[in-house]
Structures are given as structure tokens and as C-alpha cells.
Design a protein around this motif. Structure first.
Motif, short mmCIF file in Angstrom:
data_model
loop_
_atom_site.label_atom_id
_atom_site.label_comp_id
_atom_site.label_asym_id
_atom_site.label_seq_id
_atom_site.Cartn_x
_atom_site.Cartn_y
_atom_site.Cartn_z
N ARG A 176 0.83 -1.21 0.00
CA ARG A 176 0.00 0.00 0.00
C ARG A 176 0.86 1.25 0.00
O ARG A 176 0.61 2.20 -0.74
N THR A 210 -9.81 0.63 1.18
CA THR A 210 -8.73 0.10 0.34
C THR A 210 -9.23 -0.54 -0.95
O THR A 210 -8.73 -0.20 -2.03
N ALA A 211 -10.17 -1.46 -0.88
CA ALA A 211 -10.60 -2.17 -2.09
C ALA A 211 -11.20 -1.24 -3.14
O ALA A 211 -10.77 -1.26 -4.29
N PRO A 212 -12.17 -0.39 -2.77
CA PRO A 212 -12.71 0.49 -3.81
C PRO A 212 -11.69 1.50 -4.34
O PRO A 212 -11.67 1.80 -5.54
N ALA A 222 -8.43 1.06 -4.50
CA ALA A 222 -7.49 0.32 -5.35
C ALA A 222 -8.10 0.07 -6.73
O ALA A 222 -7.41 0.18 -7.75
N LEU A 223 -9.39 -0.26 -6.77
CA LEU A 223 -10.06 -0.45 -8.06
C LEU A 223 -10.10 0.86 -8.85
O LEU A 223 -9.86 0.87 -10.07
N ALA A 264 -6.64 -4.82 -4.24
CA ALA A 264 -8.10 -4.83 -4.05
C ALA A 264 -8.58 -6.22 -3.70
O ALA A 264 -9.47 -6.38 -2.87
N SER A 265 -7.98 -7.22 -4.29
CA SER A 265 -8.37 -8.61 -4.04
C SER A 265 -7.89 -9.09 -2.67
O SER A 265 -8.62 -9.77 -1.95
N GLY A 270 -6.98 -7.24 -0.03
CA GLY A 270 -7.42 -6.42 1.10
C GLY A 270 -6.26 -5.67 1.71
O GLY A 270 -5.11 -5.86 1.33
N PRO A 271 -6.56 -4.83 2.70
CA PRO A 271 -5.55 -3.93 3.24
C PRO A 271 -4.60 -4.57 4.25
O PRO A 271 -3.54 -4.03 4.53
N ASP A 316 -9.07 0.38 7.66
CA ASP A 316 -10.19 -0.51 7.38
C ASP A 316 -10.35 -1.56 8.47
O ASP A 316 -11.44 -1.79 8.98
#
Length: 144
Positions: free
Chosen positions: A15, A72-74, A76-77, A122-123, A125-126, A132
């Protein structure tokens, strides 16, 4: 060292490394806004002033959120899409020749590689060392 701690540490480093590039670029655009607009114009970005503002918000704002592991996921996307889009806008190697073409080619495909890192993040996770995870733990505690 257990595997979970190692995984979480690697996710934190991932990250931070991914975010560092964008935070530095966003800060540069913020502190030299006229230069950012000139760069946007030179690359053919639509509405250069608005493009510069969007770049600052995405790169600096979302970059900092990513570094801290928030949403993180959104994020990163979004960064994966943003990085691919900026590859097409800013590194259109097919319009150059000679060494300039080669340089732009490298940057174009480097953007795609970075997008791959964002998709993996994204897959995955953080990790544990993130806002998060802290927020999810706080929410679970209050619901109990």
C-alpha cells in the motif's frame, strides 16, 4: 514470525509503495498548479484545468487514504482504472517515433503493471495494519 504477520506487513508495504508514487505526483501538481495545467494541455488531456484538479484529488487525496488503508478495495479499483486511463491519455506511444516512442511505450506499459498491483491489492485487502481493519473491529465491538 507467523504467516499472518508477514502477509499483513507485505500488504502494508505494498500500500505504501503504490500510494507513494501518487501522493508525490499529486503534491507536485498541487504545489505547481500552473505547471500541472500546462502538462495536462501538453498531453492532450480534456479540460486541462479540471483534469489537473481531478488528478490532485485522486493522486493526493485517494493516495493518502490508500496509504492509511482506508476504503482500500474500492480505492485500489479506482486507481487501477485511473492508471490505465492516464496511460492512454499521457503515454500515447503510438504517436511518437524513435527514443520518445520507446520511452512512452515503457511508461504506458508500466501503468498497466501498476494497475495489476492495484487489482491484487483490491483482491487481497488492506491487511491488519490499516484503518479498514481498525474501523471494522470497532464496528464489531459496538454491535456486540
Amino acid at each position: 514470525m507467523n504467516a499472518t504477520f508477514l502477509r499483513d506487513t507485505v500488504l502494508l508495504i505494498s500500500r505504501l509503495l503504490l500510494a507513494a508514487l501518487f501522493v508525490m505526483m499529486g503534491w507536485g501538481k498541487l504545489t505547481d498548479f500552473s505547471g500541472a495545467i500546462a502538462y495536462m494541455s501538453a498531453t492532450g488531456a480534456p479540460l486541462p484545468s479540471l483534469s489537473a484538479v481531478i488528478a490532485i484529488v485522486v493522486e493526493l487525496g485517494l493516495g493518502l487514504l490508500l496509504a492509511f488503508g482506508a476504503f482500500t478495495a474500492p480505492i485500489a479499483l479506482l486507481f487501477a482504472l485511473y492508471t490505465i486511463a492516464t496511460g492512454f491519455i499521457g503515454h500515447h506511444y503510438w504517436t511518437f517515433s524513435g527514443m520518445e516512442r520507446y520511452d512512452m511505450w515503457i511508461h504506458f506499459y508500466k501503468n498497466f503493471g501498476i494497475a495489476g498491483g492495484f487489482l491484487a491489492l483490491a483482491s487481497a485487502g488492506p491487511g491488519r495494519f490499516s484503518l479498514d481493519t481498525l474501523l471494522n473491529a470497532t464496528i464489531r465491538t459496538h454491535r456486540s
